[in-house]
Design an enzyme around this catalytic site. Structure first.
Site, PDB file in Angstrom:
ATOM      1  N   HIS A  50       0.828  -1.199   0.000  1.00 22.25           N
ATOM      2  CA  HIS A  50       0.000   0.000   0.000  1.00 22.25           C
ATOM      3  C   HIS A  50       0.868   1.258   0.000  1.00 22.25           C
ATOM      4  O   HIS A  50       2.086   1.195   0.148  1.00 22.25           O
ATOM      5  CB  HIS A  50      -0.934  -0.022   1.203  1.00 22.25           C
ATOM      6  CG  HIS A  50      -1.998  -1.069   1.103  1.00 22.25           C
ATOM      7  ND1 HIS A  50      -3.026  -1.193   2.012  1.00 22.25           N
ATOM      8  CD2 HIS A  50      -2.212  -2.060   0.185  1.00 22.25           C
ATOM      9  CE1 HIS A  50      -3.811  -2.194   1.671  1.00 22.25           C
ATOM     10  NE2 HIS A  50      -3.330  -2.743   0.571  1.00 22.25           N
ATOM     11  N   GLU A  52       1.361   3.807   2.045  1.00 20.42           N
ATOM     12  CA  GLU A  52       2.159   4.176   3.211  1.00 20.42           C
ATOM     13  C   GLU A  52       3.456   3.367   3.276  1.00 20.42           C
ATOM     14  O   GLU A  52       4.542   3.908   3.512  1.00 20.42           O
ATOM     15  CB  GLU A  52       1.358   3.944   4.503  1.00 20.42           C
ATOM     16  CG  GLU A  52       0.081   4.759   4.584  1.00 20.42           C
ATOM     17  CD  GLU A  52      -1.136   4.032   4.029  1.00 20.42           C
ATOM     18  OE1 GLU A  52      -2.242   4.274   4.527  1.00 20.42           O
ATOM     19  OE2 GLU A  52      -0.980   3.211   3.084  1.00 20.42           O
ATOM     20  N   CYS A  75      -5.255   1.362   6.435  1.00 23.50           N
ATOM     21  CA  CYS A  75      -6.090   0.183   6.694  1.00 23.50           C
ATOM     22  C   CYS A  75      -5.768  -0.434   8.054  1.00 23.50           C
ATOM     23  O   CYS A  75      -4.646  -0.356   8.562  1.00 23.50           O
ATOM     24  CB  CYS A  75      -5.936  -0.835   5.574  1.00 23.50           C
ATOM     25  SG  CYS A  75      -4.281  -1.527   5.396  1.00 23.50           S
ATOM     26  N   ALA A 154     -22.050   8.433 -27.345  1.00 17.36           N
ATOM     27  CA  ALA A 154     -21.435   9.210 -28.433  1.00 17.36           C
ATOM     28  C   ALA A 154     -22.570   9.577 -29.377  1.00 17.36           C
ATOM     29  O   ALA A 154     -23.179   8.691 -29.987  1.00 17.36           O
ATOM     30  CB  ALA A 154     -20.374   8.387 -29.149  1.00 17.36           C
ATOM     31  N   SER A 168     -23.817   4.313 -38.226  1.00 21.68           N
ATOM     32  CA  SER A 168     -23.333   4.978 -37.003  1.00 21.68           C
ATOM     33  C   SER A 168     -21.817   5.173 -36.971  1.00 21.68           C
ATOM     34  O   SER A 168     -21.299   5.737 -36.005  1.00 21.68           O
ATOM     35  CB  SER A 168     -23.757   4.175 -35.778  1.00 21.68           C
ATOM     36  OG  SER A 168     -23.194   2.872 -35.814  1.00 21.68           O
ATOM     37  N   TRP A 170     -18.494   6.892 -38.463  1.00 18.36           N
ATOM     38  CA  TRP A 170     -18.282   7.181 -37.045  1.00 18.36           C
ATOM     39  C   TRP A 170     -18.923   8.521 -36.725  1.00 18.36           C
ATOM     40  O   TRP A 170     -18.841   9.451 -37.512  1.00 18.36           O
ATOM     41  CB  TRP A 170     -16.793   7.199 -36.708  1.00 18.36           C
ATOM     42  CG  TRP A 170     -16.140   5.881 -36.913  1.00 18.36           C
ATOM     43  CD1 TRP A 170     -15.386   5.472 -37.977  1.00 18.36           C
ATOM     44  CD2 TRP A 170     -16.173   4.788 -36.013  1.00 18.36           C
ATOM     45  NE1 TRP A 170     -14.923   4.205 -37.794  1.00 18.36           N
ATOM     46  CE2 TRP A 170     -15.393   3.749 -36.585  1.00 18.36           C
ATOM     47  CE3 TRP A 170     -16.751   4.557 -34.778  1.00 18.36           C
ATOM     48  CZ2 TRP A 170     -15.202   2.513 -35.972  1.00 18.36           C
ATOM     49  CZ3 TRP A 170     -16.558   3.335 -34.168  1.00 18.36           C
ATOM     50  CH2 TRP A 170     -15.791   2.336 -34.751  1.00 18.36           C
ATOM     51  N   ARG A 184     -11.661   3.266 -20.940  1.00 23.07           N
ATOM     52  CA  ARG A 184     -12.053   1.913 -20.526  1.00 23.07           C
ATOM     53  C   ARG A 184     -11.080   1.322 -19.507  1.00 23.07           C
ATOM     54  O   ARG A 184     -11.466   0.549 -18.631  1.00 23.07           O
ATOM     55  CB  ARG A 184     -12.111   0.988 -21.736  1.00 23.07           C
ATOM     56  CG  ARG A 184     -13.244   1.259 -22.697  1.00 23.07           C
ATOM     57  CD  ARG A 184     -13.102   0.360 -23.916  1.00 23.07           C
ATOM     58  NE  ARG A 184     -14.174   0.549 -24.889  1.00 23.07           N
ATOM     59  CZ  ARG A 184     -14.176   0.015 -26.099  1.00 23.07           C
ATOM     60  NH1 ARG A 184     -13.145  -0.716 -26.499  1.00 23.07           N
ATOM     61  NH2 ARG A 184     -15.191   0.231 -26.921  1.00 23.07           N
ATOM     62  N   SER A 220     -30.200 -12.226 -22.916  1.00 20.13           N
ATOM     63  CA  SER A 220     -31.193 -13.041 -22.208  1.00 20.13           C
ATOM     64  C   SER A 220     -31.498 -14.367 -22.893  1.00 20.13           C
ATOM     65  O   SER A 220     -31.947 -15.313 -22.236  1.00 20.13           O
ATOM     66  CB  SER A 220     -32.488 -12.246 -22.010  1.00 20.13           C
ATOM     67  OG  SER A 220     -33.019 -11.852 -23.256  1.00 20.13           O
ATOM     68  N   GLY A 294     -26.462  -0.651 -25.751  1.00 16.51           N
ATOM     69  CA  GLY A 294     -26.968   0.395 -26.612  1.00 16.51           C
ATOM     70  C   GLY A 294     -27.963   1.293 -25.892  1.00 16.51           C
ATOM     71  O   GLY A 294     -28.007   1.346 -24.658  1.00 16.51           O
TER      72      GLY A 294
END
Length: 362
Positions: A50, A52, A75, A154, A168, A170, A184, A220, A294
């Site tokens: 960590h 520290e 911690c 976007a 779509s 771009w 990401r 699904s 989407g």
């Protein structure tokens, strides 16, 4: 120099661990003695030392009588590493300045009490708001056992993500798309619906990501094929297909035998129950999720109040068609006064495009 000056330094150091420390928080530590910084460090990667401890190990002079600045309470419990509070007490540090208490119940104030009992002067609350924002995903996970969720859009100036025919690529510029892919890397997981996979066949990989990025698909009926690009360039176990009992049991078995993670979820309105899924993902230590597509998936998540923040990339283009696909679908708001609102908005230029971010008002 002021306490705020050193705490800002600690927060900047903490940010160096972005995308690599989850499910741990991002933490930076600065040690000051005689008005000079004598050591500093940050938590570089989950499972490693960590902040520290890294700072103490970097010190070239004695820590006795020094002041430690850290953006999160040290911690108190054993995890992947021993408790940092014990290292602080053993070091000879005389004062500890903390931005915020640790929301983790295993620590939450216990280290502060222990350090005070050991004769260390403790000050809490310096740049607290900045520290909480830095680790907002960690804070939500510890307080609510749910991942922090950002919805990404976007779109054109008139709010469209595709023409009526489905064109779509771009909408935004190449530079904007590059920055979005880099974003990401800051998340544990990226989530899309099956329609996005079937239409665009995205790889969903992140630029510069060292730790594996989880790829989640809402499917699904388990329509996805093992030949989809998202299964390439990653561990198959990092690919999570969220499906329901209506999926083929044989296909579920086939995917699991290949190493793909398949989660069979309850249904809600003939779709994957998103709230149930997100709780399940939290149990698997997925702390942050980026929803990329989407329109119906984002609309469902917004309707369930599962989205914390929006990232909207706006291109200087107009489609001008009421039948073109809008960036969000499914909220069905009839009273404009009940439209979802954003707060704490930030706006910046990205070349020709505009980036808008804001938090959903709950």
């Amino acid at each position: 120099m002021t306490d705020e000056f050193y705490m800002k330094r600690a927060i900047r150091l903490a940010q160096k661990g972005r995308g690599e420390t989850s499910p741990n928080p991002m933490v930076g530590a600065v040690v000051v003695k005689g008005g000079k910084i004598i050591a500093e460090g940050w938590h570089k990667k989950y499972g490693q030392a960590h902040a520290e401890v890294n700072a103490f190990n970097n010190a070239k002079v004695s820590l006795k009588g020094a002041t430690l600045f850290v953006n999160l309470e040290p911690c108190h419990h054993f995890g992947q590493t021993p408790p940092c509070v014990d290292a602080v007490i053993k070091s000879g540090i005389k004062k500890v300045v903390i931005a915020m208490k640790d929301p983790n119940p295993l620590t939450n104030g216990k280290s502060i009490t222990k350090m005070k009992s050991s004769g260390i002067v403790v000050k809490v609350g310096v740049l607290k708001d900045e520290a909480e924002k830095l680790n907002e995903a960690f804070v939500k996970m510890k307080k609510r056992n749910m991942p922090f969720v950002i919805g990404k859009i976007a779109q054109t100036l008139d709010g469209k993500i595709a023409t009526q025919s489905g064109s779509s690529k771009w909408i935004t510029s190449e530079a904007t798309r590059f920055l979005a892919r880099k974003l990401r890397a800051e998340f544990d997981a990226i989530l899309v619906g099956i329609n996005t996979v079937l239409k665009d066949d995205p790889s969903l990989n992140a630029d510069g990501k060292i730790r594996g990025l989880k790829k989640i698909v809402l499917d699904s009926r388990l329509k996805i094929s093992l030949s989809a690009r998202l299964f390439q360039g990653c561990l198959l176990s990092d690919c999570i297909i969220a499906t329901t009992q209506k999926a083929s049991q044989q296909k579920i078995k086939q995917f699991r035998n290949k190493g793909v993670t398949v989660i069979v979820c309850p249904e809600k309105q003939q779709k994957v129950d998103l709230k149930w899924l997100f709780k399940e993902l939290a149990k698997q230590k997925i702390m942050s999720i980026l929803i990329e597509g989407g329109a119906k998936v984002l609309g469902s998540a917004l309707a369930e109040e599962l989205v914390d923040k929006l990232h909207v990339y706006i291109a200087p283009k107009l489609v001008g068609d009421q039948n073109a696909l809008s960036s969000v679908d499914g909220l069905k708001i009839t009273d404009i006064s009940k439209a979802l609102k954003l707060k704490n908005m930030e706006v910046q230029r990205m070349g020709e495009d505009i980036f808008v971010s804001g938090y959903l008002k709950k």
